[in-house]
Enzyme design. Structure first.
Site, mmCIF file in Angstrom:
data_model
loop_
_atom_site.group_PDB
_atom_site.id
_atom_site.type_symbol
_atom_site.label_atom_id
_atom_site.label_comp_id
_atom_site.label_asym_id
_atom_site.label_seq_id
_atom_site.Cartn_x
_atom_site.Cartn_y
_atom_site.Cartn_z
ATOM 1 C CG ASP A 47 -5.733 -2.391 -8.265
ATOM 2 O OD1 ASP A 47 -4.696 -2.366 -7.582
ATOM 3 O OD2 ASP A 47 -6.800 -1.856 -7.910
ATOM 4 C CB VAL A 76 -8.589 -10.451 -4.297
ATOM 5 C CG1 VAL A 76 -7.530 -10.139 -5.343
ATOM 6 C CG2 VAL A 76 -8.689 -9.329 -3.259
ATOM 7 C CE1 TYR A 167 -3.699 -4.254 6.813
ATOM 8 C CE2 TYR A 167 -2.147 -3.770 8.572
ATOM 9 C CZ TYR A 167 -2.416 -3.943 7.235
ATOM 10 O OH TYR A 167 -1.404 -3.810 6.315
ATOM 11 C CB ALA A 200 6.306 0.954 3.019
#
Length: 259
Positions: A47, A76, A167, A200
Site C-alpha cells: 500500500d 503504483v 473513473y 461494496a
C-alpha cells in the site's frame, strides 16, 4: 433484510503465494488479503500508507490466526516502486502465483469542471497502475508457465453515472486491458480476469460519498443493500483458485442487478 453469512475457509489457495496491492484500510483490498490468508495463501501486501499497511498486516494475523503477511510500501504510479515490489515479492515468497491489482482512485466531478490533472491522476492510479504491475509480474509467471491475475474493475466500466467520467473511463480500460492481457498470457498458461463490483460498503466509501447517494445506489440493488467487501473478495478468491482454471479474459460482475 437477510444478511449474508461469512464463508467457511476451504483451503482454496493452500500452497499458493499471493500479492495484493492497496491492501490497507477497510476496503476490498484488505478483505481479499484476509480471505487469501484464510484460504491458506502465503501473502505479501502493499500500500501507499505505511501506518495503515502495518495495521492491516497485524489485523490479518490476529483475525485469521495465520502468519503475519509480509509488507512493502508501494506507490503504483511510480515504476521504481513497482519494480521494488516485484523484487521483494520474489525474494520473500520465492515466486508469485497470484497477483491482485486493487489500486484505484475515484472522485466526483462534472466533465466541464474536470482538470487535466484530475483526469490524469485517476487514470494513472486506476488504469496505468494495472499495466505497470502486470508488466512487472508477467515475466515471472511466464517462466513458471503458471499464474493468475485478478484486476478490480467496476460496473461503471459498463454503466453511466454523472460525475464519474474519469473513473468510468479508467475502469472500462481495466476491462479492455484484462481481455488483451489474457490473450497474450494464455500462451504461457497464465490467466487474467477481473471483477466489477457495483457498490461494496466500507468506511472509506462512506467517508467520501454522501448518505443520499449511498442510499440511492443501495436501493437499486436487488437485495436492497450494498455488498459486503468480503462478498466481492470471495469472487476474487474464486478467480485466483484452480476452480476457475478455464476462465481468462473475463470480467465478472459482482452485483445484485443486471450489468
Amino acid at each position: 433484510m437477510i444478511l449474508p453469512v461469512y464463508p467457511t475457509p476451504r483451503g482454496l489457495l493452500t500452497g499458493k503465494t499471493v500479492v495484493v496491492t492497496a491492501a490497507a484500510g477497510t476496503g476490498i483490498g484488505y478483505s481479499v488479503a484476509k480471505r487469501a490468508a484464510e484460504e491458506g495463501a502465503k501473502l505479501l501486501i502493499s500500500d501507499y500508507h505505511e501506518r495503515r499497511l502495518g495495521e492491516a498486516a497485524d489485523r490479518i494475523a490476529a483475525e485469521t490466526g495465520t502468519p503475519r503477511p509480509a509488507t512493502i510500501l508501494c506507490d503504483v504510479t511510480v515504476e521504481a516502486d513497482v519494480q521494488r515490489l516485484r523484487d521483494a515479492a520474489h525474494d520473500t515468497l520465492g515466486h508469485v502465483d497470484v497477483l491482485i491489482n486493487n489500486a484505484g482512485l475515484g472522485g466526483e466531478v462534472p466533465i466541464v469542471d474536470m482538470t487535466d490533472d484530475q483526469w490524469s491522476r485517476v487514470l494513472d492510479v486506476t488504469l496505468t497502475s494495472v499495466m505497470r504491475m502486470t508488466r512487472a509480474f508477467l515475466p515471472g509467471m511466464y517462466a513458471r508457465k503458471s499464474g493468475a491475475m485478478i484486476n478490480n474493475a467496476s460496473v461503471l466500466g459498463w454503466r453511466a453515472q454523472k460525475g464519474q467520467a474519469h473513473y468510468a473511463a479508467a475502469k472500462a480500460g481495466v476491462m479492455a486491458f484484462t481481455r488483451c492481457a489474457a490473450v497474450e498470457a494464455a500462451e504461457h498458461n497464465v490467466r487474467v480476469n477481473a471483477v466489477a463490483p457495483s457498490i461494496a460498503m466500507h468506511a472509506f466509501l462512506a467517508k467520501v460519498t454522501s448518505d443520499d447517494l449511498l442510499a440511492e445506489l443501495s436501493a437499486r440493488e436487488a437485495f436492497g443493500r450494498p455488498a459486503e467487501v468480503w462478498e466481492v473478495a470471495n469472487v476474487m478468491i474464486f478467480l485466483a483458485s484452480d476452480l476457475s482454471s478455464y476462465m481468462t479474459g473475463e470480467t465478472v460482475s459482482v452485483s445484485s442487478q443486471r450489468a
